[in-house]
Design a protein around this motif. Structure first.
Motif, PDB file in Angstrom:
ATOM      1  N   ASP A  31      78.812  34.306  29.743  1.00 23.64           N
ATOM      2  CA  ASP A  31      77.971  33.292  30.369  1.00 23.64           C
ATOM      3  C   ASP A  31      76.762  33.035  29.492  1.00 23.64           C
ATOM      4  N   VAL A  32      75.826  32.219  29.985  1.00 26.29           N
ATOM      5  CA  VAL A  32      74.695  31.822  29.167  1.00 26.29           C
ATOM      6  C   VAL A  32      73.765  32.988  28.867  1.00 26.29           C
ATOM      7  N   ASP A  33      73.813  34.041  29.662  1.00 28.19           N
ATOM      8  CA  ASP A  33      72.995  35.236  29.427  1.00 28.19           C
ATOM      9  C   ASP A  33      73.686  36.274  28.556  1.00 28.19           C
ATOM     10  N   ALA A 130      83.282  27.585  26.984  1.00 28.50           N
ATOM     11  CA  ALA A 130      82.040  27.875  26.255  1.00 28.50           C
ATOM     12  C   ALA A 130      81.139  26.647  26.193  1.00 28.50           C
ATOM     13  N   ARG A 131      81.707  25.468  26.023  1.00 30.76           N
ATOM     14  CA  ARG A 131      80.884  24.248  25.995  1.00 30.76           C
ATOM     15  C   ARG A 131      80.261  23.978  27.363  1.00 30.76           C
ATOM     16  N   VAL A 133      79.515  26.206  29.639  1.00 31.28           N
ATOM     17  CA  VAL A 133      78.471  27.209  29.870  1.00 31.28           C
ATOM     18  C   VAL A 133      77.189  26.830  29.146  1.00 31.28           C
ATOM     19  N   GLN A 134      77.308  26.399  27.891  1.00 34.48           N
ATOM     20  CA  GLN A 134      76.119  26.073  27.116  1.00 34.48           C
ATOM     21  C   GLN A 134      75.434  24.798  27.601  1.00 34.48           C
ATOM     22  N   GLU A 135      76.213  23.790  27.957  1.00 35.51           N
ATOM     23  CA  GLU A 135      75.615  22.516  28.351  1.00 35.51           C
ATOM     24  C   GLU A 135      75.033  22.564  29.764  1.00 35.51           C
ATOM     25  N   THR A 137      74.260  25.552  31.453  1.00 34.89           N
ATOM     26  CA  THR A 137      73.545  26.817  31.679  1.00 34.89           C
ATOM     27  C   THR A 137      74.171  27.576  32.846  1.00 34.89           C
ATOM     28  N   ARG A 139      75.578  30.626  34.922  1.00 32.11           N
ATOM     29  CA  ARG A 139      75.374  32.061  35.054  1.00 32.11           C
ATOM     30  C   ARG A 139      75.617  32.468  36.501  1.00 32.11           C
TER      31      ARG A 139
END
Length: 555
Positions: A31-33, A130-131, A133-135, A137, A139
């Motif tokens: 996740d983002v963390d 992954a994209r 999660v990053q876009e 955020t 968690r």
């Protein structure tokens, strides 16, 4: 050290129905963390419909319950399950295979490309996730929503033969936000919104998953199109063949060749190799035949193997065990002399006379007192002297093997014939071949004769390599069948390159690039396609091709 061969980029397509073959695999995402997420992937090979479920631990019981709940109870038990040798997966599906009579297909050790369909779809899924999660955020509790949105986008938007995976499995696409919005507008109602905009957050995650799918899919198509190239399928290995197999230890950066082992059977395209009391399932790309030096020269030839088996199974004192192999004493002594001549060390002086060559620098002495290669006819050649010499490092070279049978010794003469066995009437042919070889070296700049002063200066440099002429009659095999065939002399100036100090340090490359089978087949295909334009194919030989390399600037 040369590694294993590359895997073939594609396989022949198979006609399957939904539920025939299902691939399973463990995946890991974050996740983002940076918190690690364990995922269990199930994908159908016919429709590419994929189900991904988050699991707490990678144990056999948990994976077994997950597969039963999320696949078997919904779609039924598949006919075949493809999986790798990963810990936990084998335990879970071993019991399921017994309950539902499922065939298990395992990939070879460290050959993940054999589960390429499952691995490829898992890679796509992780890139989309992954994209997202990053876009967005993602968690905590939103992880489950992101997992569901990623699987939905992949199963709804991907097209296989014009159909989406959901359409192949269910006959239609499930309702999404666009369908709900259309129903509300047509019915005159409104979508419910919560105070914390949870619905809007879910819509944002799902939209991000759709966008990420198209991005990942486009990049993958471009990357696969740019990396297309042909592969040559290696020849099949027979049971009993001695091979080496490639393995990468768990805590090592580089892999290594292990063995030699013995081929004991096949499992589809893979091979079972026995080594050290254990059996290994190996991919064809991870196997290579063991060299004679690696398994022992006596077992390199099939004929020698047969002789050994006959010797073991019968009485070795019985003359009928090897009928026809007994050579007369004079022939045996004759062949022993050949072997002794060929086995002479490179630094020993076979002093049987010489014809002087004129060197360009004019430093040739008027008369030699030692080191003569050939003497005048009728002179008794002096006895060969074996000189000891010291080196700074241990050296090992497989230049010549000791033939153990008469046939092997005769075969050895086809590679090199000693000077003492060349008839007096034919020696001039080999002397002329020596001059021709020497002139080629000088003409192509492959070497430069040193003066006496330069030779004295470099005497103790530790970089002097011994050399000699190797003689070969290229028509020897033909003349055994037809005695009227003329001699075809070949003299080759050879240097003991295995003693070069730059080889051990890695400063000198010894490999030589050659044309590939694929390139040859492409040229033949092009010529065959242009026969109407009078295209043809011809083969030629470059004289002294090995002397036309790039100049080496060395000490």
């Amino acid at each position: 050290m040369k590694g294993p061969k590359s895997a073939r980029p594609a396989a022949e397509p198979k006609l399957l129905e939904f539920g025939d073959v299902v691939g399973v695999d463990m995946m890991y995402a974050y996740d983002v963390d940076g918190k690690k997420i364990k995922l269990f992937s199930m994908v159908d090979h016919a429709s590419s419909y994929q189900v991904v479920v988050q699991v707490t631990r990678q144990t056999g019981s948990i994976l077994e319950k997950t597969f039963l709940k999320n696949w078997v109870q919904v779609f039924g038990a598949p006919k075949v399950i493809t999986l790798d040798l990963e810990r936990g997966i084998q335990d879970a599906f071993g019991r399921l295979a017994d309950w539902y009579h499922i065939e298990l297909r395992t990939s070879a050790g460290q050959a993940h490309w054999q589960s390429g369909f499952t691995e490829r779809h898992g890679k796509w899924w992780k890139e989309i996730f992954a994209r997202v999660v990053q876009e967005q955020t993602v968690r905590g509790d939103e992880t489950e929503e992101a997992i569901g949105a990623t699987s939905t986008a992949k199963n709804n938007l991907r097209r296989r033969c014009g159909w989406a995976p959901c359409q192949i499995v269910f006959g239609k696409n499930p309702r999404d936000e666009a369908d709900l919005q259309f129903e509300v507008e047509e019915g005159g109602g409104q979508l419910l919104r919560t105070a914390d905009d949870a619905q809007r957050r879910r819509e944002a995650i799902r939209n991000a998953a759709r966008i990420a799918f198209y991005q990942v899919r486009t990049e993958d198509k471009v990357r696969r199109g740019m990396s297309q190239k042909a592969r040559v399928k290696p020849r099949d290995l027979e049971n009993g063949s001695m091979v080496l197999f490639w393995r990468k230890p768990a805590n090592k950066k580089n892999g290594l060749w292990k063995g030699p082992g013995t081929i004991i059977g096949r499992q589809e395209d893979n091979y079972w190799v026995s080594h050290g009391g254990r059996c290994y399932l190996c991919a064809p790309e991870h196997l290579r035949r063991a060299l004679p030096e690696e398994v022992g020269g006596l077992f390199a030839l099939r004929a020698t193997k047969d002789d050994l088996l006959r010797l073991v199974e019968n009485n070795y004192d019985d003359p009928e065990v090897f009928p026809g192999d007994g050579a007369p004493e004079e022939d045996q002594a004759y062949l022993d002399d050949i072997l002794a001549d060929l086995s002479m060390p490179e630094n020993s002086q076979d002093e049987t006379g010489a014809v002087d060559m004129e060197l360009d620098n004019g430093d040739l002495p008027e008369q030699r007192t030692s080191g003569m290669r050939r003497g005048a006819p009728g002179d008794d050649p002096p006895r060969a002297v074996r000189r000891r010499f010291s080196t700074k490092r241990a050296e090992e070279a497989y230049m010549l093997k000791r033939a153990s049978t008469r046939r092997g010794r005769e075969k050895q003469l086809e590679k090199e014939i000693p000077w003492s066995l060349i008839p007096e009437s034919k020696r001039q042919l080999f002397i002329d071949a020596e001059h021709k070889q020497w002139e080629e070296h000088l003409r192509l700049g492959a070497l430069r004769p040193l003066s006496l002063k330069e030779s004295l200066d470099k005497k103790d440099c530790g970089r002097i390599l011994s050399s000699r002429f190797a003689y070969r009659d290229k028509n020897l095999a033909k003349r055994r069948a037809d005695a009227t065939v003329e001699w075809k002399a070949k003299s080759r100036l050879v240097v003991s390159g295995h003693t070069d100090p730059d080889i051990a340090s890695g400063a000198l490359r010894t490999d030589s690039p050659t044309v590939s089978r694929t390139a040859v087949m492409c040229l033949l295909q092009m010529a065959a396609s242009r026969t109407d334009e009078n295209w043809g194919v011809s083969a030629g030989d470059v004289t002294a091709a090995f002397l036309n390399g790039e100049k080496l600037d060395r000490e």
